[in-house]
Design a protein around this motif. Structure first.
Motif, PDB file in Angstrom:
ATOM      1  N   GLN A   1       1.443   3.345  10.738  1.00  0.00           N
ATOM      2  CA  GLN A   1       0.895   2.000  10.582  1.00  0.00           C
ATOM      3  C   GLN A   1       0.991   1.550   9.125  1.00  0.00           C
ATOM      4  O   GLN A   1       1.371   0.408   8.847  1.00  0.00           O
ATOM      5  CB  GLN A   1      -0.561   1.963  11.045  1.00  0.00           C
ATOM      6  N   LEU A   2       0.657   2.436   8.184  1.00  0.00           N
ATOM      7  CA  LEU A   2       0.718   2.077   6.769  1.00  0.00           C
ATOM      8  C   LEU A   2       2.148   1.769   6.348  1.00  0.00           C
ATOM      9  O   LEU A   2       2.390   0.824   5.583  1.00  0.00           O
ATOM     10  CB  LEU A   2       0.147   3.205   5.915  1.00  0.00           C
ATOM     11  N   ARG A   3       3.095   2.535   6.857  1.00  0.00           N
ATOM     12  CA  ARG A   3       4.503   2.254   6.549  1.00  0.00           C
ATOM     13  C   ARG A   3       4.867   0.851   7.028  1.00  0.00           C
ATOM     14  O   ARG A   3       5.527   0.092   6.304  1.00  0.00           O
ATOM     15  CB  ARG A   3       5.404   3.292   7.228  1.00  0.00           C
ATOM     16  N   GLN A   4       4.425   0.491   8.217  1.00  0.00           N
ATOM     17  CA  GLN A   4       4.721  -0.828   8.766  1.00  0.00           C
ATOM     18  C   GLN A   4       4.007  -1.930   7.988  1.00  0.00           C
ATOM     19  O   GLN A   4       4.566  -3.024   7.788  1.00  0.00           O
ATOM     20  CB  GLN A   4       4.332  -0.867  10.245  1.00  0.00           C
ATOM     21  N   ILE A   5       2.774  -1.658   7.548  1.00  0.00           N
ATOM     22  CA  ILE A   5       2.018  -2.646   6.768  1.00  0.00           C
ATOM     23  C   ILE A   5       2.738  -2.948   5.460  1.00  0.00           C
ATOM     24  O   ILE A   5       2.892  -4.112   5.062  1.00  0.00           O
ATOM     25  CB  ILE A   5       0.597  -2.128   6.505  1.00  0.00           C
ATOM     26  N   ARG A   6       3.198  -1.915   4.770  1.00  0.00           N
ATOM     27  CA  ARG A   6       3.910  -2.126   3.503  1.00  0.00           C
ATOM     28  C   ARG A   6       5.233  -2.836   3.726  1.00  0.00           C
ATOM     29  O   ARG A   6       5.616  -3.726   2.946  1.00  0.00           O
ATOM     30  CB  ARG A   6       4.124  -0.777   2.819  1.00  0.00           C
ATOM     31  N   ALA A   7       5.939  -2.468   4.800  1.00  0.00           N
ATOM     32  CA  ALA A   7       7.209  -3.131   5.095  1.00  0.00           C
ATOM     33  C   ALA A   7       6.991  -4.604   5.423  1.00  0.00           C
ATOM     34  O   ALA A   7       7.789  -5.472   5.035  1.00  0.00           O
ATOM     35  CB  ALA A   7       7.908  -2.426   6.257  1.00  0.00           C
ATOM     36  N   ALA A   8       5.910  -4.911   6.115  1.00  0.00           N
ATOM     37  CA  ALA A   8       5.613  -6.301   6.466  1.00  0.00           C
ATOM     38  C   ALA A   8       5.313  -7.122   5.215  1.00  0.00           C
ATOM     39  O   ALA A   8       5.762  -8.274   5.095  1.00  0.00           O
ATOM     40  CB  ALA A   8       4.432  -6.356   7.437  1.00  0.00           C
ATOM     41  N   HIS A   9       4.589  -6.549   4.264  1.00  0.00           N
ATOM     42  CA  HIS A   9       4.323  -7.268   3.019  1.00  0.00           C
ATOM     43  C   HIS A   9       5.603  -7.433   2.194  1.00  0.00           C
ATOM     44  O   HIS A   9       5.826  -8.496   1.606  1.00  0.00           O
ATOM     45  CB  HIS A   9       3.241  -6.548   2.209  1.00  0.00           C
ATOM     46  N   ARG A  10       6.426  -6.412   2.177  1.00  0.00           N
ATOM     47  CA  ARG A  10       7.704  -6.537   1.466  1.00  0.00           C
ATOM     48  C   ARG A  10       8.521  -7.690   2.048  1.00  0.00           C
ATOM     49  O   ARG A  10       9.116  -8.488   1.320  1.00  0.00           O
ATOM     50  CB  ARG A  10       8.498  -5.230   1.564  1.00  0.00           C
TER      51      ARG A  10
END
Length: 334
Positions: free
Chosen positions: A316-325
Motif C-alpha cells: 500500500q505504501l509503495r502505491q501511495i508514493r507512486a500515486a503522489h509521484r
C-alpha cells in the motif's frame, strides 16, 4: 521554475510531519520546514509576501498543502493562492479536514477549503466518502501505515478502552458520557472501561468526576504523562477495541494506528472515519455524543473478537508514493 536535474522540488506544507514524510516519493525532494522556535508553523510560505521576494531560481516546482493554514483568514488564503499564480507555481491540495476538529465554528475553515480546492491543479483526499463531497476528479489516496514496529502481543488485547489525552477541542469532556458508557460496557461485557488521560490542568475536573466511589470496578482510570510512541502503541495494543470520542473532524491517524495494531475502533458518525477502514468488521459507527450508542458500538466490536489488519501495508505504501509521484509529474508536466 526550477529545472535543474530530474528530481522534483516540492514545497510540502509541512514536510517533516510523520504523514508527509511517509508519502514522499523517493525521487522527489521536499524542501525543509522552517524552524520557528522549534516548530514548523505558521509556515512563512503561506504569507503572500514571502513569494514576492523569492528569487526565481529558488522557486519550487509545486506547493503541496496538507494542513497548518488554520491561522489564515479567507482573504489571506486568497492572497496566498494569487501569489502562487503570479509566480507560476502549481498548487496541490490534500483535504485531510473537511471539518477542522479544533474549531467549533467551521464557517471560515469551509471557505478556505473551498478556495484552495477550487484553485488547486490537483486535489487529493483520503477516503471515497470525503471525495464524494469534493469536485469530480479528486483523487483518493489512503492514509499510510502508522505503526511500523508493533509491540509483542499486538492483536491479543482484551480491554475496551478510550484515550482522551489532554482533552483537545474535538474530544467529549462531559463526565456523564463516560459514566453511562462505562456502566453499560461493564454490565454487558463484565469488564471496566479503561480510560487514559494525561496529567494536565485541562483534565483535572474530568479525572475527579471519574474517580472512585460507585465507579470503582466500572472505570479503570489511568492518568499519566504523555507517552512515547512505543509506550502508546503498547497501551493501545492492550485493548481489543477503542472508542474515538470525537465531536467533529474528518479523518484520523489515530484510527490507522489502532488498525495497525489489530485493534477495532468505534467511530462517531460526524466525519469520514468509517470510510478509512481496511476491513468493515474493524469499525463500528455510533451517533456522535450518544453514550448508549457508543456503548453499543464498543460491545458489538468486542463480540467480534480481534480483527487483524486486512491488506499489505508495505505494498500500500509503495502505491501511495507512486500515486503522489504521478500527481506531481502531471501538474508540472515533468
Amino acid at each position: 521554475m526550477h529545472q535543474g536535474g530530474t528530481r522534483l522540488r516540492v514545497l510540502s506544507i509541512p514536510a517533516g510531519h510523520v504523514y508527509t514524510a511517509a508519502i514522499r516519493p523517493e525521487d522527489v525532494e521536499y524542501l525543509p520546514d522552517p524552524d520557528i522556535d522549534g516548530h514548523w508553523w505558521p509556515h512563512p510560505a503561506l504569507d503572500a509576501a514571502w513569494w514576492e521576494d523569492l528569487p526565481a531560481e529558488q522557486l519550487p516546482d509545486l506547493v503541496h498543502l496538507h494542513f497548518g493554514f488554520d491561522h489564515l483568514t479567507p482573504g489571506q488564503t486568497g492572497a496566498f493562492i494569487q501569489a502562487l499564480r503570479s509566480r507560476g507555481v502549481p498548487l496541490v491540495v490534500t483535504v485531510h479536514d473537511m471539518d477542522n476538529p479544533h474549531l467549533k465554528d467551521q464557517t471560515d475553515h469551509h471557505e478556505k477549503v473551498r478556495l484552495l480546492v477550487d484553485a488547486a491543479a490537483a486535489r487529493i483526499t483520503l477516503t471515497d466518502l470525503a471525495a464524494a463531497h469534493l469536485p469530480v476528479g479528486t483523487r483518493v489516496i489512503p492514509h499510510p501505515q502508522v505503526v511500523t514496529d508493533p509491540p509483542p502481543g499486538a492483536g491479543n488485547g482484551q480491554a475496551p478502552g478510550v484515550f482522551l489525552k489532554s482533552l483537545r477541542g474535538n474530544v467529549i469532556s462531559d463526565p456523564f458520557f463516560y459514566r453511562i458508557l462505562a456502566r453499560t460496557v461493564r454490565r454487558e461485557l463484565g469488564r471496566p472501561l479503561r480510560i487514559h488521560l494525561h496529567e494536565d490542568p485541562a483534565t483535572g475536573d474530568l479525572v475527579r468526576a471519574l474517580s472512585g466511589g460507585r465507579l470503582s470496578g466500572v472505570i479503570d482510570l489511568r492518568v499519566h504523562a504523555p507517552m512515547s510512541d512505543h509506550t502508546l502503541h503498547e497501551a493501545v495494543a492492550e485493548c481489543r477495541t477503542v472508542l474515538l470520542p470525537y465531536l467533529r473532524g474528518t479523518h484520523s491517524g489515530w484510527l490507522e494506528m489502532c488498525r495497525d495494531l489489530g485493534v477495532s475502533v468505534a467511530v462517531p458518525d460526524c466525519g469520514m472515519y468509517e470510510g478509512q477502514a481496511d476491513d468493515p468488521q474493524g469499525v463500528e459507527k455510533y451517533r456522535t455524543g450518544d453514550p448508549l450508542d457508543a456503548a453499543r458500538a464498543l460491545i458489538a466490536l468486542y463480540g467480534r473478537g480481534p480483527v487483524p489488519y486486512a491488506g499489505d501495508r508495505a505494498e500500500q505504501l509503495r502505491q501511495i508514493r507512486a500515486a503522489h509521484r504521478a500527481v506531481y509529474r502531471e501538474v508540472t508536466g515533468r
